[in-house]
Scaffold this active site. Structure first.
Site, PDB file in Angstrom:
ATOM      1  CG  HIS A 251      -2.096  -0.969   0.985  1.00 29.12           C
ATOM      2  ND1 HIS A 251      -3.382  -0.696   1.398  1.00 29.12           N
ATOM      3  CD2 HIS A 251      -2.155  -2.195   0.394  1.00 29.12           C
ATOM      4  CE1 HIS A 251      -4.179  -1.707   1.077  1.00 29.12           C
ATOM      5  NE2 HIS A 251      -3.445  -2.633   0.483  1.00 29.12           N
TER       6      HIS A 251
ATOM      7  CG  HIS B 251      -4.852 -11.565  -2.007  1.00 22.63           C
ATOM      8  ND1 HIS B 251      -5.983 -11.216  -2.722  1.00 22.63           N
ATOM      9  CD2 HIS B 251      -4.470 -10.441  -1.335  1.00 22.63           C
ATOM     10  CE1 HIS B 251      -6.263  -9.938  -2.494  1.00 22.63           C
ATOM     11  NE2 HIS B 251      -5.357  -9.453  -1.663  1.00 22.63           N
TER      12      HIS B 251
END
Length: 725
Positions: free
Chosen positions: A99, A267
């Site tokens: 992020h 993920h």
């Protein structure tokens, strides 16, 4: 309690004079005024570092392996105030790095991890970044230990890279060298949405068409890094989400294979947290009370158990072994059918139908408990979209190929805004040159500069032609992601050689004359273009009766087509340049706003912007030879005539229907000059007028020339990272 007791919380006894909030700023009262603050946001007055602090020098002394090892140890050092899932902070640190880097967008090069901006608003308080302040607090002992040599910007990215290595991925490498900023990046347009997480409709003209999103935005909602994990506007539809995934990643320079690899690899480890309803969670770091000390999103129901933690609202892990790099994500994605469910927090997510117990996920706190794995709508897009599915099926069959593709994509994601390898430091820097780094070969330095200058002066090129070509070559530099600039001479390559703003016919003529001169002298064409611009300026300085040399540093190299990702440069095409008084069309954004944006990307101050505009006007460097703003009858002479005219009340300024202006003599009514708003702003804006008045003064003719030369040299050398190394 007397009336002067400041403990009286019912009201302040005096109107404090400091403007510590936003409601009394000039921007509030005159929102349409040109705001020059973006040019002065990260200066020495903001930084707590000593004036002579040089991060490039400081980072060279860093114990690189020691930092790596300390972060590696931290991964399994669980803290009671924010316990690690499965005793491992890997997933949290990867999300932190992702992020930090994921806000980058190719369109203007802004965002990204290169400045440590995740520490500041708005990014530190975006809902997509919930709980990342916990990750930063976990890393604080490492930052504290290594001090000035280790920037937050480096540490935020290193954490995720170390985590992947710890969990079994062979990483591609890591470079230190990012320099911290000390306040929010107010130059970045994150969107004009009415509120955080406003519907996607507010940033697209057609929700069905992801590519209709306003440029340069690269996220589907204000407050998200990429797309809504629940689906477009919170409605599960993997096929539609795939369109937004493709658009958002493309706008940060990722192709379909890199996008799929990052989705899968991102993920493969970690978990999402949805321990309570969103309306039960406290304010973000920027909005929480002072006693929270920037610790946002307080969750009254959190008891130290991973299942009660809340971040995104989704709940669960993607794989059966969330602390290990493996192929489990794709194994589960393709093995099972998936159905839409809701987390405890009410968020849409996907869970497998009839999953075998051995594929279930052990609880992050109590391994005796098992849970279903989950997928987001973006994960399901990897299965539903035919292009992504084909790529993921190849990854599924060849885990080594997935690992290598992901490692390279991760390196690109986390280093995209660092510029060329000259900005890389440390022992983990990969040797391989990558095309997205815009590689440039080392240029020659041993040639006779004075002899080449003499040949250029005798070439028959006008000063205006040489100055305009040098400016066009250098103006592409973006301090946001360290791309562009005169080094490499990519102005002679596709696509830049054909840009309307570069006047292809004039450019071809100038290059046709300069290239043989460069070859004969043993110089690069990149150096020769800049040197020719300097020659033109020195001619104009002498014509003004001044004697100020223009500095020149040889050593620029010449890039080739094979070294250039032409597609990635297309987004850098200028559609306006206030410095050369040109706009391809009339836009809703004013010429002066576009000029201000260019100045910020070039790293200029307001004074530098002013002196360059005033100088380039009288030098006759306007696009296409336009007369707008050329307030002089001595074109080609470096004088202060532009500033003298803009501050002279002998003239009045009359707007025309085409958006330009006439400068008329107040007494005779005769039209003396023409102008654009990019000229008139230097007389209308109070700050710019104050600067213009300085250069219009009778005693500042020499200062003007010196300042122009300094600003010109700054632009010409903006991408000369080799001079700083």
């Amino acid at each position: 309690m007397d009336g002067n007791d400041l403990r009286n919380v019912t009201g302040c006894p005096v109107m404090h004079g400091g403007n510590t909030g936003m409601n009394t700023s000039p921007v509030r009262w005159w929102p349409n005024a040109l705001n020059l603050d973006i040019l002065h946001q990260h200066g020495a007055r903001v930084s707590p570092m000593d004036p002579d602090y040089d991060h490039r020098e400081a980072v060279k002394a860093l114990d690189f392996q020691g930092v790596w090892d300390d972060v590696d140890k931290l991964l399994t050092d669980s803290q009671d105030w924010w316990p690690a899932d499965w005793g491992h902070y890997g997933g949290l640190f990867i999300r932190l790095s992702w992020h930090a880097a994921g806000s980058y967008r190719l369109g203007d090069g802004r965002g990204g991890a290169g400045t440590g901006n995740l520490r500041f608003e708005p990014l530190n308080s975006w809902p997509d970044n919930a709980s990342l302040e916990k990750a930063r607090r976990l890393l604080w002992p490492v930052k504290k230990k290594y001090g000035n040599a280790l920037s937050w910007a480096d540490l935020l990215v290193l954490a995720g890279t170390v985590a992947y290595s710890n969990m079994g991925l062979k990483t591609f490498g890591f470079a230190f060298g990012r320099k911290d900023i000390w306040g929010p990046e107010i130059d970045i347009n994150w969107g004009s949405d009415s509120e955080i997480l406003a519907p996607t409709d507010e940033r697209v003209t057609d929700v069905a068409d992801a590519n209709s999103m306003a440029n340069p935005l690269a996220a589907s909602h204000m407050g998200l890094i990429y797309v809504n994990p629940e689906g477009v506007n919170g409605t599960p539809d993997p096929a539609q989400t795939a369109k937004y995934v493709r658009m958002t990643f493309a706008r940060m320079a990722m192709n379909d294979e890199e996008t799929a690899a990052l989705t899968v690899g991102g993920h493969t480890v970690g978990k999402a947290h949805g321990g309570t309803m969103a309306d039960k969670v406290g304010a973000d770091p920027a909005g929480c009370p002072v006693h929270m000390q920037g610790f946002g999103w307080e969750n009254p129901g959190f008891d130290g158990n991973a299942n009660t933690a809340h971040t995104s609202g989704l709940e669960g892990a993607w794989t059966s072994n969330p602390t290990q790099w493996d192929n489990g994500y794709l194994e589960l994605l393709f093995k099972y059918d998936w159905e839409v469910t809701k987390s405890r927090a009410g968020a849409f997510q996907w869970e497998p139908v009839n999953i075998a117990e051995e594929d279930m996920v052990p609880d992050a706190t109590d391994p005796s408990i098992k849970h279903n794995p989950i997928m987001t709508d973006a994960d399901m897009a990897m299965k539903v979209d035919p292009i992504y599915r084909e790529i993921c099926e190849r990854f599924h069959k060849d885990p080594d190929y997935l690992a290598d593709t992901f490692a390279r994509a991760w390196f690109k994601l986390t280093h995209r805004d660092m510029g060329p390898k000259a900005n890389y430091y440390g022992p983990f820097v990969p040797q391989e040159d990558l095309i997205w780094q815009d590689p440039i070969p080392e240029g020659p330095t041993g040639y006779d500069v004075d002899a080449l200058k003499a040949k250029i002066a005798e070439s028959g090129l006008s000063a205006a032609e040489m100055i305009a070509t040098a400016w066009d070559s250098a103006r592409t530099f973006r301090g946001s992601d360290m791309r562009g600039g005169a080094n490499g001479a990519r102005i002679r390559l596709v696509p830049q050689k054909d840009w309307a703003g570069n006047e292809p016919e004039r450019l071809a003529k100038v290059l046709g004359i300069l290239e043989p001169l460069a070859a004969a002298a043993g110089a690069s064409i990149a150096d020769t273009i800049v040197l020719a611009g300097n020659v033109g300026i020195e001619m104009a300085i002498k014509a003004a009766g001044q004697d100020v040399p223009v500095p020149f540093a040889p050593g620029r190299g010449d890039a080739t087509d094979a070294m250039t990702d032409a597609e990635s440069f297309e987004v850098m095409e200028p559609f306006a340049d206030g410095f050369r008084n040109w706009s391809k069309e009339r836009y809703s954004v004013s010429p002066e706003e576009l000029m201000l944006d260019r100045a910020q990307l070039l790293g200029l101050t307001a004074a530098e912007m002013a002196v360059l505009v005033g100088g380039l006007r009288v030098l006759g460097a306007n696009h296409g030879g336009s007369a707008h703003g050329v307030f002089t009858d001595r074109v080609g002479t470096l004088t202060t005539d532009f500033f003298q005219t803009i501050t002279d009340m002998a003239y009045k300024w009359v707007p025309l229907d085409d958006g330009t202006y006439e400068i008329r003599d107040r007494k005779s009514g005769d039209t003396v000059y023409t102008a654009t708003s990019a000229d008139l702003v230097f007389g209308s804006n109070s700050q710019l007028r104050a600067i213009a008045e300085v250069y219009a003064q009778d005693d500042n003719e020499t200062k003007f020339v010196r300042d122009f030369v300094a600003a010109w040299t700054k632009v010409m050398n903006a991408d000369r990272f080799d001079l700083l190394a």
